[in-house]
Design an enzyme around this catalytic site. Structure first.
Site, mmCIF file in Angstrom:
data_model
loop_
_atom_site.group_PDB
_atom_site.id
_atom_site.type_symbol
_atom_site.label_atom_id
_atom_site.label_comp_id
_atom_site.label_asym_id
_atom_site.label_seq_id
_atom_site.Cartn_x
_atom_site.Cartn_y
_atom_site.Cartn_z
ATOM 1 N N THR B 181 0.812 -1.223 0.000
ATOM 2 C CA THR B 181 0.000 0.000 0.000
ATOM 3 C C THR B 181 0.846 1.275 0.000
ATOM 4 O OG1 THR B 181 -1.617 -1.223 1.274
ATOM 5 C CG2 THR B 181 -1.881 1.166 1.222
ATOM 6 N N SER B 187 -6.531 0.104 -2.748
ATOM 7 C CA SER B 187 -7.206 -0.949 -3.513
ATOM 8 C C SER B 187 -6.625 -1.063 -4.917
ATOM 9 C CB SER B 187 -8.703 -0.646 -3.614
ATOM 10 O OG SER B 187 -9.257 -0.593 -2.325
ATOM 11 N N GLY B 220 2.829 -2.597 8.295
ATOM 12 C CA GLY B 220 2.940 -3.239 9.600
ATOM 13 C C GLY B 220 4.341 -3.779 9.806
ATOM 14 N N ARG B 352 -26.490 -11.471 34.259
ATOM 15 C CA ARG B 352 -26.971 -10.134 34.588
ATOM 16 C C ARG B 352 -28.487 -10.168 34.762
ATOM 17 N NH1 ARG B 352 -25.518 -5.103 36.459
ATOM 18 N NH2 ARG B 352 -26.647 -3.417 35.407
ATOM 19 N N GLY B 434 -23.693 -0.662 30.066
ATOM 20 C CA GLY B 434 -22.498 0.075 30.482
ATOM 21 C C GLY B 434 -21.305 -0.845 30.667
ATOM 22 N N THR B 455 -11.194 -3.863 5.731
ATOM 23 C CA THR B 455 -10.390 -2.986 4.879
ATOM 24 C C THR B 455 -9.121 -3.665 4.382
ATOM 25 O OG1 THR B 455 -11.246 -0.999 5.936
ATOM 26 C CG2 THR B 455 -9.097 -0.819 4.871
ATOM 27 N N GLU B 457 -6.185 -6.594 3.617
ATOM 28 C CA GLU B 457 -6.253 -7.847 2.851
ATOM 29 C C GLU B 457 -7.385 -7.781 1.813
ATOM 30 O OE1 GLU B 457 -4.008 -10.350 2.995
ATOM 31 O OE2 GLU B 457 -3.027 -8.770 4.134
ATOM 32 N N ASP B 459 -10.129 -4.562 0.424
ATOM 33 C CA ASP B 459 -11.339 -3.875 0.859
ATOM 34 C C ASP B 459 -12.562 -4.691 0.433
ATOM 35 O OD1 ASP B 459 -12.801 -1.011 1.299
ATOM 36 O OD2 ASP B 459 -13.592 -2.030 -0.478
#
Ligand SMILES: Cc1cc2nc3c(=O)[nH]c(=O)nc-3n(C[C@H](O)[C@H](O)[C@H](O)COP(=O)(O)OP(=O)(O)OC[C@H]3O[C@@H](n4cnc5c(N)ncnc54)[C@H](O)[C@@H]3O)c2cc1C
Ligand SMILES: Cc1cc2nc3c(=O)[nH]c(=O)nc-3n(C[C@H](O)[C@H](O)[C@H](O)COP(=O)(O)OP(=O)(O)OC[C@H]3O[C@@H](n4cnc5c(N)ncnc54)[C@H](O)[C@@H]3O)c2cc1C
Lengths: 691, 691
Positions: B181, B187, B220, B352, B434, B455, B457, B459
């Protein structure tokens, strides 16, 4: 920040024996409701359309002077900036400082007061509209907690003796928190477990956390608050008078040292709003004077409990209803966050090129892909629809003629808006690709702050149930007289349709003049609400007859009830949108709003084809024609996308996202933001951190 | 961590003159594909059902030994923990250390190799399945970048001379990054702007960033990588041979000092995956030996370019297709993240309590509200459906018989799964109220890591277009012969239906035996895919005839094309789910999977009532009957919710959310997490930070 004027009360305060009885009542003098400011734009064609739209979307809540002053304060970049790398502690400190500055500069300078809750709510809405443009809304949230939850509790639930605290509260000298939620109870606040037991010997209440689940939880401002409005069960003579609100000092006036019997801690980092310090609070037999009871809806005099409202359910509902300013703030803030997200995603989509007709030739803006238009344009149209109902809500809120209407509308809107906006911002993130995933885009910060709007100030599922319950009550009341008034007026129009059946000519009609008419849009929405209302009534009563248990019968009907609540709210939205367009004098404005309304209406109908098709309201040809019109409207309005988002009137200097800046080259802006021009490399600590 | 064996290559390396030609080719020896391990659970009733489900959902990718070893490594709590308060820098450092440890303990000990991409892909899938359970998937992502993007580029795009690097890469001694990229292109990678110009004088390539938009972005591992696989345009003799992949050394072997001409910086904090260091990279005329070209699909020998694939489009498509392991990893990791989120939300909903039949009486678990069941149960059912197709994909991936089928399936699945899972986790957050908003819940960390799967690998919008394009190509090919095979087999079944029209008896049929039959579910899905395929073909050609421009014609048809791609993928999912249930031997397992499949199928049909009603496939009575069945199935399956999520087989010690722990009291777990028992108060810095 130290103040001498209050040293007297401090003393009382730290003894936990503050006497709230004396005080000045001037804050309570109700001023006449400020008349709605009329749409002030000129209709000469020299005013650009986006300016007209800007004016349209704040009509009635302009308060230009207030806005200017707020933006001036926010313009102090030394204090008001977003530091994406700051630790949670640093973020909280920043927000605290920002809050103090804002309160003293705005509230401290008489530009607005807490009492505007009644005197001139439109000011509050203007304030929210401005603040929600700054950063991730942590500051806004902290302000709402302090002034419109804690402060509003004092103002709305307290009586004169408590109101003397307001000046200190609103200008940030006395920070407070709103301690309702507990570890074990959020939505079901009627079952809170904290106790305030009356001690007749000393004329005090003893505030206590009897079990762990009674620990106050999620309390915003808990790290800084000096005092809390605590919701607790009022126990007197062994009798439980249910939940009331009390003022409980937490810390010494230095804001640091906890008072005896009070324990406070942090609930930890969150999805968003990390500038807000949410904490837990426990009380160990903390004594407070009986005057600490905010006693508008229930008081203890000479050891005897009395209340102007005898039915405990109604009394508690009344207490909760007072907190509506907070809920309305969420809706207003959320709409503005959505606008910011849309400004960012739209401008990005107009500047980002990707792919083109030939492999190595010029590329086209991603906004040109119909997939993009079909997602983003209905969002923009919806924002305008929200503005219309928002302004209506503001007006009704100011007029205060029909508290019930306001309650239903505010609850339904908060649930409908916050949900749609949250899921939409998540999609806008994706639509900005990788650049949208960067924190610099601001999108996920907007996402995380609108998302919590689905939970706090009333969980959406519960709010929608309240709307449904209210509609059914009204329906029952008006059913016998067969005269539907107020919000239910639309029923009268539809009863014959529901009885005699639909007209096959209309269910098949697919000419544009019909489908694009406001009449069709409104009729469709009203028909749906009417039908769902009658269905709901039948269903609940059928289920009740089967189970003889109203809790079970109600729950078994939940899906339909929620559908009803949403449908009703959407009906309110479109009818106000249409009304406001019909009242619009400027032709150019009217024209574009009309298209937005058509798109909004058709899109909402499409989103509920399940209902419309299964109720035979639309035949398949008509449904298909609607899809086609949506495509066309999206493509058409996309031509004006830049103008439409500029019409939101966001303060450009607060956009704070390189993707959404109006000026400059997209990539310049991105590179500047990551420091690519500064020759800054990976910071040393990372490089050196190699194993 | 210092290694002597490689000092030789280091030297070459830092001279940017590494000679990749020598090397051992043993890694390339293709071993026979490991036969699918058969579903190994016993059918005696002594095995609890959740155990059987656990086994079912990993059949074929068990690798128990590998799993045990991975969990052993992850069990080192000194290194493998999630620190929610850590700064971005600290998180990255933690992840780096975790990666190093994992690579050396797992890859370094021969338990798995990069070459398993071809030798035994099921091992990779088992690895992903384990790693995606740890923390927020930062570690997984960093590992995928290093081994299955960078490493896979070396393995799949390189030739023997490059493969000698694999042992060092896979055990973490040679960290790499995958630099595809750019700032301007994500893309549309065919239009990347980085250049690699061949210099015949020195037999080198000159790697360069000619314009700012050519800056590598989002890379990365950029903060730690020693070498990068860089995608750049191969320029030779002034001719642009389009994008190829090159190995470019970035830093000295110490992993710190940048090599001359290389600039690297940080792209900043992100929505999630903040343990991964994504950076930007610029090259200023960096010289690399010609052997650095990963030359499987294109090579330069004696200054002459040659390629086994002459068509540049096809060649580039082939290069990209090699990166499929990364895409499949996303799907697998995302499914596991979904399971974790569902374990958390389901267990929370069972523990809960909120509201009950009487105001002050006992309360009921929120799981009992039909609104809760209607949201959560279809998600659980979908997860099982995903498991079925996941296992099928794994098998086909291992068999490698039909690359095209794998490509279409992997692309469609990644897009469909990652989208549904992302929007679902956002709802699970809300459904936990919450407590779900707390970072401790882990939900927003899961949300942010699955969101990016939409997104990177590939889009999603683009992947779906690829699926559609492939289906149309296949359709065109098979249309003339009128014999639809492979994935399009379903068309033959449906042609007559599409031609002769639907049977009014069937479109009205609403008895349970029909609606709950696999036949109905499958028929509905296949009918939709068939109809959309034919519609798409007609639409594209109509638009082409109108515009005479295939780019425009395609784009004008996008909404339908994406619909087709999703529908086809869902057809694949349900057909594999049904197939796998039909093959199931154990009666108890089969029974519950059948219900899950019914719910999944009916739910998917309901989600596309727009199509089914508008195509007349379902009459309104039938549509209503489907809604009712969904409600019933949800209520029924909710009784088994605890068992069903336990059947996901998550490693309990990695759940890491007080809301989702199987054991212990809910509130105990929450309080422990925020340190309420430790008497820890707001930390001093905050208290002292009062203005
Ligand atoms: C960031 C943040 C700040 C906050 N600040 C404050 C503050 O300053 N002061 C304060 O007092 N509180 C505060 N809160 C708490 C907030 O008001 C509660 O979270 C909210 O009221 C919801 O309650 P809950 O979280 O306990 O959810 P619950 O009530 O436990 O609900 C959990 C889930 O169960 C569902 N559910 C519950 N009952 C029903 C039913 N009858 N029918 C169908 N579904 C049901 C809900 O829809 C939801 O999905 C804050 C919360 C957050 C997250
Ligand atoms: C956390 C993270 C880690 C990454 N790691 C790496 C890495 O290690 N190495 C690497 O090389 N890359 C990496 N990437 C980059 C990633 O691969 C890209 O983000 C991805 O390929 C999408 O490209 P883009 O972001 O430029 O989006 P664009 O291609 O700019 O797309 C933006 C939007 O336009 C739409 N769009 C574009 N074209 C079309 C069309 N023809 N039709 C319809 N819609 C269209 C898209 O759907 C999308 O909504 C990473 C990204 C992230 C966020």
């Amino acid at each position: 920040m130290e103040s001498n004027e209050t040293s007297n009360s401090i003393l009382n305060f730290e003894n936990s024996k503050a006497n709230f009885i004396e005080g000045y009542s001037s804050m309570l003098t109700f001023q006449p409701v400020v008349p709605i400011q009329k749409h002030s734009i000129s209709t000469t064609s020299t005013v650009p359309l986006y300016e007209k739209l800007k004016n349209w979307n704040i009509q009635g809540i302009e308060h230009q002077n207030l806005r200017t002053e707020i933006f001036k304060v926010l313009g102090n970049k030394q204090l008001f900036y977003s530091d994406l790398d700051a630790s949670k502690e640093q973020q909280r400190l920043n927000t605290l400082k920002q809050l103090q500055s804002l309160l003293s500069e705005i509230f401290g300078k008489d530009l607005i007061h807490i009492s505007d809750i009644k005197d001139d709510p439109s000011k509050i809405l203007a304030l929210i509209d401005c603040l929600s443009q700054f950063d991730d809304s942590s500051l806004l949230t902290k302000l709402v907690v302090n002034n419109y939850l804690f402060g509003a509790a004092v103002y709305n639930l307290g009586t004169e003796r408590h109101h003397k605290l307001l000046p200190e509260i609103e200008c940030g000298k006395l920070l407070g928190c709103f301690a309702m939620t507990e570890l074990g109870h959020g939505s079901n606040v009627r079952s809170l477990e904290t106790t305030a037991t009356y001690d007749p010997k000393t004329d005090e209440f003893i505030m206590n956390t009897p079990v762990r689940t009674a620990t106050k939880w999620w309390i915003g401002n808990a790290a800084h608050a000096v005092v809390a409005s605590v919701f607790a069960r009022l126990i007197l003579d062994g009798k439980d008078h249910e939940v009331h609100c009390f003022l409980v000092p937490l810390r010494k006036r230095n804001g640091i040292d906890l008072l005896p019997g009070v324990k406070i801690g942090d609930v930890g980092p969150k999805f968003g709003l990390n500038g807000v310090d949410n904490g837990w609070i426990q009380f160990d037999q903390v004594r407070i004077p009986s005057s600490s009871l905010l006693d508008k809806f229930g008081s203890v005099t000479n050891g005897v409990y009395s209340s102007p409202i005898s039915n405990p359910s109604r009394r508690f509902a009344n207490i909760l209803a007072q907190m509506i300013t907070g809920r309305i703030s969420i809706s207003f803030g959320t709409i503005r966050s959505f606008k910011t997200a849309l400004v960012i995603a739209t401008r990005y989509a107009l500047k980002r090129l990707q792919f083109g007709p030939s492999t190595n030739g010029p590329e086209i803006p991603i906004m040109e892909y119909p997939t993009h238009q079909l997602e983003i344009m209905p969002m923009i149209a919806t924002t305008y629809a929200y503005d219309a109902i928002k302004l209506y809500l503001a007006r009704r809120f100011m007029e205060r003629q029909d508290e019930n209407e306001i309650h239903v509308l505010a609850s339904g809107l908060k649930a409908v808006l916050s949900h749609y906006i949250t899921v939409s911002i998540l999609e806008l993130r994706r639509m900005c690709g990788g650049h949208g995933y960067s924190s610099n885009s601001k999108l996920h910060r907007l996402l995380s702050s609108v998302d919590v709007g689905r939970t706090f100030e009333g969980d959406n599922t519960l709010l929608l149930q309240q709307v449904a319950k209210d509609l059914l009550t009204q329906f029952k009341k008006e059913y016998t007289s067969n005269k539907f008034t107020g919000t239910l007026k639309y029923l009268s129009k539809n009863t014959s349709l529901l009885l005699s059946g639909l007209n096959p000519y209309t269910t098949n009609r697919r000419d544009e003049s019909h489908l694009l008419s406001f009449q069709f849009l409104l009729d469709s929405m009203e028909f749906r609400s009417s039908k769902l209302l009658i269905q709901s009534a039948q269903l609940v009563s059928k289920n009740y007859n089967k189970t003889k248990n109203s809790f079970i019968a109600w729950n078994q009907s939940l899906e339909t009830l929620l559908h009803l609540a949403r449908a009703h709210t959407e009906t309110m939205i479109i009818s106000r949108f249409i009304e406001s367009i019909n009242n619009e004098k400027d032709a150019e404005t009217k024209k574009i709003l009309t298209k937005l309304c058509q798109l909004y209406g058709l899109y909402r109908i499409r989103m509920d084809f399940e209902f419309y098709r299964n109720s035979n309201y639309l035949k398949k040809g008509k449904a298909r024609a609607i899809i086609k019109l949506i495509q066309e409207l999206c493509a058409d309005l996309a031509q004006n996308a830049a103008l439409l988002v500029k019409g939101f009137g966001n303060e450009e200097s607060l956009i704070d996202s390189p993707l959404g800046l109006e000026d400059g080259d997209l990539y310049d802006n991105i590179c500047k933001r990551v420091g690519l021009f500064s020759d800054k490399n990976y910071p040393e600590p990372i490089l050196k951190s190699k194993l």
